[in-house]
Enzyme design. Structure first.
Site, mmCIF file in Angstrom:
data_model
loop_
_atom_site.group_PDB
_atom_site.id
_atom_site.type_symbol
_atom_site.label_atom_id
_atom_site.label_comp_id
_atom_site.label_asym_id
_atom_site.label_seq_id
_atom_site.Cartn_x
_atom_site.Cartn_y
_atom_site.Cartn_z
ATOM 1 N N LEU A 146 0.817 -1.072 0.177
ATOM 2 C CA LEU A 146 -0.198 -0.172 -0.351
ATOM 3 C C LEU A 146 1.255 1.235 0.013
ATOM 4 O O LEU A 146 1.902 1.410 0.074
ATOM 5 C CB LEU A 146 -0.663 0.188 1.292
ATOM 6 C CG LEU A 146 -2.589 -1.220 1.386
ATOM 7 C CD1 LEU A 146 -2.677 -0.882 2.670
ATOM 8 C CD2 LEU A 146 -3.286 -0.838 0.275
ATOM 9 N N ASP A 147 0.575 2.450 -0.997
ATOM 10 C CA ASP A 147 1.151 3.100 -0.859
ATOM 11 C C ASP A 147 1.429 3.983 1.035
ATOM 12 O O ASP A 147 0.395 4.101 1.755
ATOM 13 C CB ASP A 147 0.492 4.417 -1.312
ATOM 14 C CG ASP A 147 0.487 4.406 -3.628
ATOM 15 O OD1 ASP A 147 1.779 3.794 -3.166
ATOM 16 O OD2 ASP A 147 -0.464 4.399 -3.108
ATOM 17 N N ARG A 148 2.331 5.030 0.944
ATOM 18 C CA ARG A 148 2.768 5.242 2.345
ATOM 19 C C ARG A 148 1.935 6.252 3.023
ATOM 20 O O ARG A 148 1.036 5.476 4.272
ATOM 21 C CB ARG A 148 4.011 6.251 2.154
ATOM 22 C CG ARG A 148 4.161 7.051 3.906
ATOM 23 C CD ARG A 148 5.429 7.427 4.024
ATOM 24 N NE ARG A 148 6.190 8.180 4.360
ATOM 25 C CZ ARG A 148 7.192 8.418 5.244
ATOM 26 N NH1 ARG A 148 8.838 8.151 4.043
ATOM 27 N NH2 ARG A 148 7.685 8.899 6.046
ATOM 28 N N THR A 150 -1.885 5.660 2.198
ATOM 29 C CA THR A 150 -3.245 4.611 2.650
ATOM 30 C C THR A 150 -2.991 4.966 3.564
ATOM 31 O O THR A 150 -2.258 3.486 4.332
ATOM 32 C CB THR A 150 -3.077 3.747 1.357
ATOM 33 O OG1 THR A 150 -2.906 4.973 0.179
ATOM 34 C CG2 THR A 150 -4.444 3.400 0.858
#
Length: 332
Positions: A146-148, A150
């Site tokens: 997951l993106d940082r 998110t």
């Protein structure tokens, strides 16, 4: 026997392969066991027959089998670096926000603001913090990313066999994902599939970006309107593909970027929300559905919205609320 720096030289030791390392290649196994030893030396001791499996010579590509006995010769291993403790807030979240766990997998509600792993100037990510928190775990690996910024559902494997199966799911269509996102402005459509190819790592002002391009990889996201607010729209975003920043770029393509998106969003809108005390990306990995990698049971997992996201919705004056919980058949 002592070395010049007066530290003991390791002796020959044997490791019996458990399900934590079953199916792993010998060279990859040794690189993990002998951290700090150059790859060239690892391949050399394999080639010279100093590493043996069940008393026989072996190839670097040989895949380990449950019960194999691996002989590792005396070899100096670099001292471990001083442990960098994970932030207290992250540790607290990892202890508290477990969505599902058994002996094969672990699913947590990842907090926003933390990378899933260290690197590129980040000393400790979620996986490093989790390993620090659970030193007794013999195997613990990230299944996906997951993106940082998110938050939401993040899966870890506690067995190598589970990791292999889950990777196969993600490469195909074995995992159904649903995100909640708050878009800037009023998006009046009820439902729309964005089918736009994405090109990764396009430099823009020194920053690596993802953009829509005919030379990019096929990318598809289903957006469903859930609620309209005074100056924003809550949507459910279901990606059919798993490209970097996919939902963020597709939302921006709609003309309604995600609130708090510093990379693809609108500066003036993000500043307006910051003045109201809101400082993060409103993107949350809300639901996952997949077959358990061991039992085959269908798991439907939900990560509740973090307090700061729910608080923002509660503050907005709702003009129109649609069905916030789609029917099961439409949901996944």
């Amino acid at each position: 026997m002592k070395s010049e720096d007066n530290k003991a030289v390791p002796k020959v030791h044997y490791i019996e392969i458990t399900d934590a390392h079953e199916g792993q290649r010998l060279d990859n196994f040794l690189m993990k066991m002998l951290k700090g030893v150059p790859k060239s030396r690892i391949y050399r001791i394999i080639r010279k027959g100093e590493v043996r499996i069940n008393k026989g010579r072996c190839d670097a590509k040989r895949k380990l089998i449950l019960g194999d006995l691996v002989r590792i010769p005396p070899i100096r291993v670099a001292e471990e670096k001083e442990l960098i403790s994970a932030p207290a807030y992250l540790t607290s979240c990892l202890k508290r926000d477990v969505i599902f766990e058994d002996n094969a997998i672990l699913v947590i509600n990842k907090p926003s603001g933390f990378a899933v792993h260290g690197g590129s100037g980040i000393s400790t990510g979620v996986i490093e913090a989790l390993r620090e928190l659970r030193p007794e775990s013999h195997f613990l690996e990230l299944v996906h990313r997951l993106d940082r910024d998110t938050s939401g559902c993040l899966i870890f494997a506690k067995k190598r066999s589970a990791l292999r199966t889950l990777h196969e799911y993600f490469r195909g269509d074995g995992v159904k994902k649903s995100y909640l996102a708050l878009l800037d402005g009023r998006w009046e459509k009820k439902k729309l599939i964005v089918d736009q190819p994405l090109l990764k790592n396009v430099s823009q002002g020194g920053q690596r970006m993802v953009k829509i391009s005919s030379s990019g990889k096929p990318s598809k996201t289903l957006f469903k309107q859930l609620a309209l607010y005074q100056g924003a729209t809550l949507v459910e975003a279901s990606p059919y593909t798993g490209r970097t920043h996919q939902i963020r770029v597709h939302a921006a393509w709609l003309g309604h970027a995600i609130i708090g998106d510093e990379r693809y969003g609108k500066t003036e809108i993000n500043k307006a929300f910051k003045r109201r005390g809101y400082k993060r990306l409103f993107l949350h990995a809300h639901k996952l559905q997949f077959a358990h990698p061991v039992s085959g049971e269908i798991l439907r997992l939900t990560a509740p919205l973090p307090d700061e996201l729910q608080a923002l919705l509660d503050k907005e004056q709702s003009l129109k609320i649609l069905e916030t919980e789609p029917k099961r058949s439409e949901d996944f």
